[in-house]
Write a protein that holds these residues in place. Structure first.
Motif, PDB file in Angstrom:
ATOM      1  N   LYS A 199       0.835  -1.199   0.000  1.00  0.00           N
ATOM      2  CA  LYS A 199       0.000   0.000   0.000  1.00  0.00           C
ATOM      3  C   LYS A 199       0.868   1.246   0.000  1.00  0.00           C
ATOM      4  O   LYS A 199       0.583   2.237  -0.671  1.00  0.00           O
ATOM      5  N   LYS A 200       1.974   1.196   0.725  1.00  0.00           N
ATOM      6  CA  LYS A 200       2.866   2.351   0.776  1.00  0.00           C
ATOM      7  C   LYS A 200       3.474   2.607  -0.594  1.00  0.00           C
ATOM      8  O   LYS A 200       3.625   3.758  -1.009  1.00  0.00           O
ATOM      9  N   ILE A 201       3.810   1.516  -1.362  1.00  0.00           N
ATOM     10  CA  ILE A 201       4.395   1.685  -2.698  1.00  0.00           C
ATOM     11  C   ILE A 201       3.379   2.314  -3.635  1.00  0.00           C
ATOM     12  O   ILE A 201       3.697   3.203  -4.434  1.00  0.00           O
ATOM     13  N   VAL A 202       2.121   1.905  -3.583  1.00  0.00           N
ATOM     14  CA  VAL A 202       1.070   2.443  -4.465  1.00  0.00           C
ATOM     15  C   VAL A 202       0.857   3.919  -4.175  1.00  0.00           C
ATOM     16  O   VAL A 202       0.719   4.747  -5.080  1.00  0.00           O
ATOM     17  N   ASP A 203       0.859   4.279  -2.904  1.00  0.00           N
ATOM     18  CA  ASP A 203       0.668   5.694  -2.542  1.00  0.00           C
ATOM     19  C   ASP A 203       1.819   6.549  -3.065  1.00  0.00           C
ATOM     20  O   ASP A 203       1.620   7.683  -3.540  1.00  0.00           O
ATOM     21  N   GLU A 204       3.001   6.063  -2.995  1.00  0.00           N
ATOM     22  CA  GLU A 204       4.144   6.822  -3.477  1.00  0.00           C
ATOM     23  C   GLU A 204       4.091   7.005  -4.988  1.00  0.00           C
ATOM     24  O   GLU A 204       4.437   8.083  -5.506  1.00  0.00           O
TER      25      GLU A 204
ATOM     26  N   ALA B 214       1.382   7.076  -6.840  1.00  0.00           N
ATOM     27  CA  ALA B 214       0.309   8.018  -7.147  1.00  0.00           C
ATOM     28  C   ALA B 214       0.769   9.441  -6.881  1.00  0.00           C
ATOM     29  O   ALA B 214       0.469  10.377  -7.634  1.00  0.00           O
ATOM     30  N   GLU B 215       1.491   9.649  -5.836  1.00  0.00           N
ATOM     31  CA  GLU B 215       1.999  11.011  -5.504  1.00  0.00           C
ATOM     32  C   GLU B 215       2.999  11.449  -6.553  1.00  0.00           C
ATOM     33  O   GLU B 215       2.992  12.644  -6.967  1.00  0.00           O
ATOM     34  N   LEU B 216       3.787  10.539  -7.062  1.00  0.00           N
ATOM     35  CA  LEU B 216       4.771  10.883  -8.133  1.00  0.00           C
ATOM     36  C   LEU B 216       4.058  11.242  -9.413  1.00  0.00           C
ATOM     37  O   LEU B 216       4.434  12.197 -10.127  1.00  0.00           O
ATOM     38  N   ALA B 217       2.984  10.496  -9.785  1.00  0.00           N
ATOM     39  CA  ALA B 217       2.232  10.772 -11.024  1.00  0.00           C
ATOM     40  C   ALA B 217       1.558  12.136 -10.917  1.00  0.00           C
ATOM     41  O   ALA B 217       1.501  12.913 -11.891  1.00  0.00           O
ATOM     42  N   ALA B 218       1.042  12.478  -9.734  1.00  0.00           N
ATOM     43  CA  ALA B 218       0.395  13.793  -9.572  1.00  0.00           C
ATOM     44  C   ALA B 218       1.398  14.902  -9.703  1.00  0.00           C
ATOM     45  O   ALA B 218       1.113  15.972 -10.270  1.00  0.00           O
ATOM     46  N   LEU B 219       2.589  14.697  -9.261  1.00  0.00           N
ATOM     47  CA  LEU B 219       3.613  15.704  -9.347  1.00  0.00           C
ATOM     48  C   LEU B 219       4.024  15.937 -10.806  1.00  0.00           C
ATOM     49  O   LEU B 219       4.205  17.073 -11.261  1.00  0.00           O
ATOM     50  N   GLU B 220       4.134  14.839 -11.639  1.00  0.00           N
ATOM     51  CA  GLU B 220       4.486  14.970 -13.046  1.00  0.00           C
ATOM     52  C   GLU B 220       3.380  15.700 -13.801  1.00  0.00           C
ATOM     53  O   GLU B 220       3.636  16.507 -14.715  1.00  0.00           O
ATOM     54  N   ALA B 221       2.106  15.436 -13.475  1.00  0.00           N
ATOM     55  CA  ALA B 221       0.995  16.080 -14.167  1.00  0.00           C
ATOM     56  C   ALA B 221       0.981  17.542 -13.916  1.00  0.00           C
ATOM     57  O   ALA B 221       0.656  18.376 -14.780  1.00  0.00           O
ATOM     58  N   SER B 222       1.342  17.945 -12.716  1.00  0.00           N
ATOM     59  CA  SER B 222       1.323  19.405 -12.390  1.00  0.00           C
ATOM     60  C   SER B 222       2.470  20.132 -13.080  1.00  0.00           C
ATOM     61  O   SER B 222       2.361  21.324 -13.352  1.00  0.00           O
ATOM     62  N   MET B 223       3.513  19.419 -13.486  1.00  0.00           N
ATOM     63  CA  MET B 223       4.649  20.059 -14.110  1.00  0.00           C
ATOM     64  C   MET B 223       4.492  20.165 -15.610  1.00  0.00           C
ATOM     65  O   MET B 223       5.227  20.885 -16.274  1.00  0.00           O
ATOM     66  N   SER B 224       3.568  19.336 -16.254  1.00  0.00           N
ATOM     67  CA  SER B 224       3.393  19.315 -17.724  1.00  0.00           C
ATOM     68  C   SER B 224       2.474  20.433 -18.169  1.00  0.00           C
ATOM     69  O   SER B 224       1.703  20.962 -17.359  1.00  0.00           O
TER      70      SER B 224
END
Length: 213
Positions: free
Chosen positions: A196-201, A203-213
């Motif tokens: 669960k901790k890996i999935v959360d990390e 998802a947080e990484l994907a959200a960070l990439e989307a905000s930068m594009s």
């Protein structure tokens, strides 16, 4: 009867009398020295006349010397009498001074004791003792603990003996062996992160990439 009486001359003081007598002694001593010189001179003249075979003149010198010796003897007697008077007056003066001092002391003691007697002294000492007793009673009352609680010293001594016995028993008994408790071994490998901790990390990484594009 004369209208005005003659004033009586005051008697000389002891100090004045002694001073006058000493002055007279000095005068007599000087007179004796003068006569002694004259006698010595007459003796020398008599010897000189005898050497010249003049007996008559030598006899005259000796006669004058004898007269001077008589004067010298009288002066010596007067000087001795005056010296005795001086010593007597000095002794009497010392005695008078001592008597005057003792009289003053007696008068002072009489004045002091006029308002003091044995009964008053006894009464004063009784009052002092009474007040000291009162002071001691007050001090004892003040030193008492408040609330009326008293401490029995016998109980304190008994408790003190018990504490001493316990301390002695602890010194004589052997120390107990410590028992080690079984503790779990510390882990040697780092814990594996959960899924669960890996999935959360991720998802947080994907959200960070989307905000930068």
């Amino acid at each position: 009867m004369p209208l005005f009486g003659t004033k009586k001359k005051a008697a000389p003081t002891t100090r004045d009398s002694i001073a006058k007598l000493r002055e007279t002694l000095d005068m007599l001593e000087k007179r004796e020295q003068f006569l002694q010189k004259k006698m010595d001179k007459e003796t020398a003249e008599a010897k000189r006349f005898l050497s010249l075979n003049k007996k008559r003149e030598a006899m005259e010198c000796l006669k004058r010397k004898k007269f001077q010796e008589g004067q010298m003897s009288k002066l010596s007697g007067a000087r001795m009498t005056i010296e005795q008077q001086v010593m007597t007056l000095e002794g009497a003066s010392v005695s008078l001074e001592a008597l005057t001092a003792m009289q003053m002391g007696a008068a002072s003691m009489k004045t002091i004791h006029k308002n003091m007697n044995l009964d008053r002294v006894d009464d004063t000492m009784d009052e002092i003792r009474e007040q000291m007793d009162v002071a001691n009673e007050i001090a004892d009352a003040i030193s008492q603990p408040l609330g009326g609680e008293t401490i029995d010293e016998d109980d304190l001594l008994a408790e003190l003996d018990e504490l001493g016995q316990e301390a002695l028993d602890e010194q004589l008994l052997p120390a107990p062996t410590p028992i080690s408790a079984a503790l779990p071994n510390a882990p040697t490998k780092a814990p594996t992160p959960t899924k669960k901790k890996i999935v959360d990390e991720e998802a947080e990484l994907a959200a960070l990439e989307a905000s930068m594009s």
